[in-house]
Design an enzyme around this catalytic site. Sequence first.
Site, PDB file in Angstrom:
ATOM      1  CB  SER A 127     -40.765  49.346 -41.607  1.00 40.14           C
ATOM      2  OG  SER A 127     -41.901  48.672 -41.146  1.00 40.14           O
ATOM      3  CE1 TYR A 152     -40.700  51.904 -37.091  1.00 40.09           C
ATOM      4  CE2 TYR A 152     -42.349  50.453 -38.052  1.00 40.09           C
ATOM      5  CZ  TYR A 152     -41.028  50.753 -37.783  1.00 40.09           C
ATOM      6  OH  TYR A 152     -40.036  49.901 -38.198  1.00 40.09           O
TER       7      TYR A 152
HETATM    8  P1  NAD Z   1     -34.303  47.511 -31.846  1.00 38.49           P
HETATM    9  O1  NAD Z   1     -35.092  48.485 -31.026  1.00 38.49           O
HETATM   10  O2  NAD Z   1     -33.930  46.215 -31.238  1.00 38.49           O
HETATM   11  O3  NAD Z   1     -32.995  48.211 -32.393  1.00 38.49           O
HETATM   12  C1  NAD Z   1     -32.894  49.607 -32.588  1.00 38.49           C
HETATM   13  C2  NAD Z   1     -31.649  50.079 -31.877  1.00 38.49           C
HETATM   14  O4  NAD Z   1     -31.523  51.491 -32.097  1.00 38.49           O
HETATM   15  C3  NAD Z   1     -31.714  49.879 -30.354  1.00 38.49           C
HETATM   16  O5  NAD Z   1     -30.564  49.177 -29.906  1.00 38.49           O
HETATM   17  C4  NAD Z   1     -31.760  51.297 -29.789  1.00 38.49           C
HETATM   18  O6  NAD Z   1     -31.070  51.432 -28.550  1.00 38.49           O
HETATM   19  C5  NAD Z   1     -31.098  52.091 -30.911  1.00 38.49           C
HETATM   20  N1  NAD Z   1     -31.521  53.495 -30.900  1.00 38.49           N
HETATM   21  C6  NAD Z   1     -32.785  53.971 -30.764  1.00 38.49           C
HETATM   22  N2  NAD Z   1     -32.771  55.309 -30.782  1.00 38.49           N
HETATM   23  C7  NAD Z   1     -31.481  55.681 -30.944  1.00 38.49           C
HETATM   24  C8  NAD Z   1     -30.823  56.938 -31.023  1.00 38.49           C
HETATM   25  N3  NAD Z   1     -31.513  58.085 -30.945  1.00 38.49           N
HETATM   26  N4  NAD Z   1     -29.482  56.967 -31.174  1.00 38.49           N
HETATM   27  C9  NAD Z   1     -28.764  55.807 -31.241  1.00 38.49           C
HETATM   28  N5  NAD Z   1     -29.342  54.581 -31.167  1.00 38.49           N
HETATM   29  C10 NAD Z   1     -30.677  54.525 -31.021  1.00 38.49           C
HETATM   30  O7  NAD Z   1     -35.166  47.285 -33.172  1.00 38.49           O
HETATM   31  P2  NAD Z   1     -35.006  46.214 -34.335  1.00 38.49           P
HETATM   32  O8  NAD Z   1     -36.208  45.375 -34.320  1.00 38.49           O
HETATM   33  O9  NAD Z   1     -33.666  45.604 -34.297  1.00 38.49           O
HETATM   34  O10 NAD Z   1     -35.109  47.176 -35.600  1.00 38.49           O
HETATM   35  C11 NAD Z   1     -33.961  47.655 -36.294  1.00 38.49           C
HETATM   36  C12 NAD Z   1     -34.411  48.505 -37.472  1.00 38.49           C
HETATM   37  O11 NAD Z   1     -35.204  47.726 -38.357  1.00 38.49           O
HETATM   38  C13 NAD Z   1     -35.272  49.704 -37.075  1.00 38.49           C
HETATM   39  O12 NAD Z   1     -34.930  50.771 -37.920  1.00 38.49           O
HETATM   40  C14 NAD Z   1     -36.678  49.239 -37.342  1.00 38.49           C
HETATM   41  O13 NAD Z   1     -37.533  50.315 -37.614  1.00 38.49           O
HETATM   42  C15 NAD Z   1     -36.469  48.358 -38.553  1.00 38.49           C
HETATM   43  N6  NAD Z   1     -37.486  47.323 -38.710  1.00 38.49           N
HETATM   44  C16 NAD Z   1     -37.591  46.306 -37.811  1.00 38.49           C
HETATM   45  C17 NAD Z   1     -38.557  45.319 -38.002  1.00 38.49           C
HETATM   46  C18 NAD Z   1     -38.714  44.158 -37.056  1.00 38.49           C
HETATM   47  O14 NAD Z   1     -39.603  43.338 -37.269  1.00 38.49           O
HETATM   48  N7  NAD Z   1     -37.900  44.009 -36.028  1.00 38.49           N
HETATM   49  C19 NAD Z   1     -39.419  45.388 -39.098  1.00 38.49           C
HETATM   50  C20 NAD Z   1     -39.295  46.440 -39.979  1.00 38.49           C
HETATM   51  C21 NAD Z   1     -38.312  47.394 -39.782  1.00 38.49           C
END
Ligand code: NAD
Length: 323
Positions: A127, A152
């Site tokens: 991130s 985070y």
């Molecule tokens: P999201 O919450 O929609 O997706 C994360 C998924 O992980 C969810 O479906 C959740 O159920 C699953 N999850 C959480 N804990 C878990 C566990 N212990 N075991 C199994 N599954 C688990 O989030 P997102 O926005 O799609 O983000 C995806 C990745 O990208 C994450 O790692 C996040 O940190 C990173 N990220 C996202 C953004 C953004 O803007 N959306 C920006 C930077 C980084």
Amino acid sequence: MTVMVTGGAGFIGSHVVERLLDEGYDVVCVDNFDDFYNPKMKRRNISHILKRGNFHLVEADIRDIASMTEAFERYRPKRVIHLAALAGVVPSLQRPLDYNSVNITGTWVLLELSCKFSVEQFIFGSSSSVYGASSKAPFREDDPAVEPISPYGATKRMGEILCYTYHHIYGIPITSLRFFTVYGPRQRPDLAIHKFARRIMLAQPVPIYGDGSSLRDYTYIDDIVDGVMASLKNEFEFEIINLGCARPVVLMDVVRLLEECLKVKAKIEFHPMPPCDPPLTHADISKAQKLLGYQPKVQIEDGIKMFVDWFMSEWDWLKDETM
Ligand code: NAD
């Protein structure tokens, strides 16, 4: 080839899974459908692909070593795209130990199993939050990123460091992708664009932290998926790569674009800026351009329109749900 996608039912994960399936990969989606936001949304994200022959769903917690070992044994993935996490900056102040457990211990379990089962490439969803307020914009990957300003961000940086350690010891090729504020269809309901749209439609006040002049490098989901796929096809020994749009946008401009697309005026409510929120994110994407041929295609004006098209098509059920 079999690719394991953790967090595959989430916002970014479900789009990555879809693209992998379309390109003929076998996909093992691991997700525990946690309740950070309404799990119904996650079920819906993948409902249309459940029956596809090359899609396999493993409902498990990435920290559960027994279930994860079983999944690796059964499917023998050649690649792992690790996106499961507790995401979100501000909530990490309320639940720092949960973030520690999922984002660090969970990553640790996956790295262990990936090495044990001879995974050939590991891609880590990192991130822009690893860059702190002291990082010089535009953020470059060679910034030491040792001063993240949220729990985070700290867990994501720790994930990257673990990746390096496992690459160093076991030689597993690892690419860590730093995503910059991703938006588009299925966006998480806690993130600004989705949250604002919902509140505008419900005639509820839109909370603006600070004076509305903060800048974010909003990146459209299709561009992020392009970057993830390019990483999968370019195996690097160990790299950290920014995936952003490289065009920061003022928060109030996002509200205005949403008002235009939704044709409803927002009621604004100003709040103090939390100390964990940076005033600016801005990706230097020259490394992604050079190594991945990455070129973001969607600008915010078109991206918000596409988000709103999706949002309104789902509004009938979204409006009655608690997010
Ligand atoms: P999201 O919450 O929609 O997706 C994360 C998924 O992980 C969810 O479906 C959740 O159920 C699953 N999850 C959480 N804990 C878990 C566990 N212990 N075991 C199994 N599954 C688990 O989030 P997102 O926005 O799609 O983000 C995806 C990745 O990208 C994450 O790692 C996040 O940190 C990173 N990220 C996202 C953004 C953004 O803007 N959306 C920006 C930077 C980084």
